[in-house]
Design an enzyme around this catalytic site. Structure first.
Site, PDB file in Angstrom:
ATOM      1  CG  ASP B  96      -0.286  -0.121   2.480  1.00 33.10           C
ATOM      2  OD1 ASP B  96       0.809   0.178   2.590  1.00 33.10           O
ATOM      3  OD2 ASP B  96      -1.054  -0.158   3.459  1.00 33.10           O
ATOM      4  CB  SER B  97      -0.001   4.608  -0.839  1.00 36.07           C
ATOM      5  OG  SER B  97      -0.778   5.040   0.159  1.00 36.07           O
ATOM      6  N   GLY B  98       0.966   3.777   2.128  1.00 30.98           N
ATOM      7  CA  GLY B  98       1.297   4.030   3.702  1.00 30.98           C
ATOM      8  C   GLY B  98       0.236   5.042   4.051  1.00 30.98           C
ATOM      9  N   GLY B  99      -0.422   5.782   3.141  1.00 35.23           N
ATOM     10  CA  GLY B  99      -1.251   6.994   3.563  1.00 35.23           C
ATOM     11  C   GLY B  99      -2.415   6.600   4.547  1.00 35.23           C
ATOM     12  CG  ASP B 150      -5.581   6.976  -1.278  1.00 37.57           C
ATOM     13  OD1 ASP B 150      -4.706   6.617  -0.439  1.00 37.57           O
ATOM     14  OD2 ASP B 150      -6.545   6.184  -1.501  1.00 37.57           O
ATOM     15  CG  ASP B 272      -5.891  -5.337   1.667  1.00 39.77           C
ATOM     16  OD1 ASP B 272      -6.624  -4.555   0.865  1.00 39.77           O
ATOM     17  OD2 ASP B 272      -5.658  -5.122   2.817  1.00 39.77           O
TER      18      ASP B 272
END
Lengths: 381, 381
Positions: B96-99, B150, B272
């Protein structure tokens, strides 16, 4: 082979000095000695699947009567088919008497000739442990090797205190034997426990009296409770000569790899200890190169496995950096991998000990490995 | 086959209504869709060995950029050979982006057009997350599928708030794409994330803008955050028709077995969720017969396994009584066995979903299983 009269027996296969290589034959399989029994406290060797324990090379595991009597309860385990079925371990199981953990874990203990009353550390419920109840519980669990209830005192102790506990333990051994004979299934065994603190005369008296009871095996109890490595070894040296050569000898609650190597040199055949699994949960790995503390920051960037030559995937396939990360992050997999590493190492150690005895080079084996195995973590590990 | 030009591609194999059966081809292997990705938060699917995850049927796992950036750090993982090597998972990995986790876990967050600054929940250290840094981290980890940064807002939200977050996310998608194109290795993929809350017009604007960027796949974000099952499904119904048929579609953070079945019926290909492992650690098992809460006392004497017909040893070989005992005793093995049961069940569910689509009987499949899988634990389980 006919299964109709299963028996318990011990045969000595070879010696190297006082070190003994043998086999305990039980209806559930052979225990190669010297043997290390992984501790399955509450019906599970912590953080391992039973298949891993078996594949690591363990022939037998230990169950704790105190824990299992409180939860899930021995009558329940019996209804469910016994401890082997419950925990999916088809090999032999040894259970302790529960006495040691009553003394170390339970609350509001009261000792008497009859036994000990206490309150559960889990829920405060009141229980009584007597020699008869201990054997009843061990029989309900279906233990292949059962232990007499004894009184284990703290060291150092006065001679009077050591005598009183030793003599009480002998009377409890007699009662345990009667209870066992009334309940035992064919092939099950009862071991007595030699007490007497660090006083060799008391140890001899205890051993002689137990041997006269003709039990299936003899444990040395009351050691590894803070007396120190050298005192433990000298006490063993004064005790094992009074035990019969044709019965297995079990040193309870021991110990480090070097403790085990030295105790084998003094004629001990069986061991148990929480060290491999407990140390694993705390980030310490045992290897042939010595101890490695994976929590230490110096492993954070180390791509090497713990032991590239190990037969254990956990020691061979994962980097020290990853193991360090798992420990720092509190991940289950860290405890799982290091408990596996250590359980496999202890079994590898016992296999190497047995091989060295078979080849009558046990002293050389000890000399070769002792320094590395006992050292604190070195800079090159 | 030549390995010289590895590529990322998706092919649709069959449909049943809007449900899609397909394959994502990556240099590290094929991902059979619909796919469920077990979550390996900090470089480990909690309480499982990587071999178990693979054998359960998982083609791909997910790693969390936020956790891995804080510990052990992406530069360190890169020096150690990347996340695949580090965690011993040779199949594809999506990060994932971590956001999302910056928003849910980090302290003292400050949002701006540039990105978000925050303090680590682990040690209080200060960090900045931008679209470029997120892609840099995911590239250092070596993720096969990378996600744009995002802004995920809490629901319910005003329309103005939803518009602002959706538009910021689109600008961040553009920046993510440029950063990805500068760093990506052949065959790595970047997915955009459709935002817009529960407003279908906003969802369409977001989808159209992302599709115009021609990314490798499209996720639906900002759902399963408290809006409810029906709202989630209606939002999906208004979103997936605006996504191209020839790219994979990923519903982030979802969900229960029924959530997944219903989302597949609305054209989703990838999922997920921490549910199988987190529920397992808390004593809940997923089975074809429905949910079973092993912590409940009514399992204490039950000798039956969770599912005698399961391909997973943990579901097949251990009694409910034993699993109950392990949970009550807080034993590692309880979490290990139930995480395994649930990870295997989720993969079995996806295999059954794929089979039903292949045989064009997906609606019948949902009708057959939905009630049992969504019910609270029943008396006959």
């Amino acid at each position: 082979m006919p299964d109709s009269s299963p028996t318990f027996s011990f045969r000595l296969l070879s010696c190297s000095g006082s070190a003994r290589r043998g086999e305990i034959v039980t209806p559930r399989g052979i225990i190669r000695t010297p043997a290390f029994m992984p501790v399955g406290t509450a019906g599970t060797v912590k953080a391992l699947y039973p298949e891993q324990v078996r594949k690591a090379g363990a022939d037998i595991v230990l169950g704790n009567t105190y824990h299992l009597m409180l939860r899930p309860g021995p009558e329940r385990v019996a209804r469910l088919g016994g401890l082997h079925e419950f925990m999916r371990w088809q090999g032999p199981i040894l259970t302790d008497s529960g006495g040691f953990q009553v003394m170390s874990l339970a609350n509001l203990r009261e000792m008497s000739e009859e036994g000990v009353t206490f309150r559960s550390h889990v829920d405060g419920s009141k229980h009584q442990m007597t020699p008869e109840r201990s054997i009843e519980i061990q029989s309900l669990l279906g233990a292949d090797i059962q232990m007499q209830l004894d009184e284990c005192i703290e060291l150092p102790a006065t001679r009077e205190r050591a005598i009183a506990a030793m003599e009480l333990s002998l009377r409890w051994a007699e009662r345990s034997k009667r209870a066992f004979e009334a309940r035992a299934k064919p092939g099950q065994a009862l071991f007595g426990i030699v007490q007497g603190g660090t006083d060799l005369e008391l140890r001899q008296r205890s051993a002689d009296a137990l041997v006269a009871m003709d039990l299936n095996g003899y444990a040395v109890g009351g050691l590894a409770v803070g007396e120190g490595h050298e005192v433990m070894l000298s006490t063993l040296e004064g005790t094992t000569p009074h035990l019969p050569a044709d019965k297995p000898r079990y040193l309870m609650g021991v110990g480090t790899p070097v403790d085990i190597m030295e105790a084998v040199a003094r004629g001990i055949d069986m061991f148990d200890c929480v060290m491999p699994t407990r140390s694993g949960r705390h980030g310490q790995a045992f290897t042939w190169g010595g101890k490695v503390n994976l929590s230490n920051a110096r492993h954070a960037d180390d791509p090497r496995p713990l032991d590239a030559a190990s037969s254990c995937p956990a020691a061979r396939d994962y980097s020290r950096a990853y193991l360090h990360h798992l420990m720092k992050s509190g991940e289950y997999l860290g405890a799982m991998l290091l408990s596996w590493v250590n359980t496999a190492f202890y079994q590898d150690l016992m296999a190497a000990i047995r091989q060295a005895i078979t080849e009558d080079r046990y002293d050389a084996f000890v000399a070769e490995h002792k320094a590395r195995l006992s050292a604190a973590e070195g800079p090159n590990l």
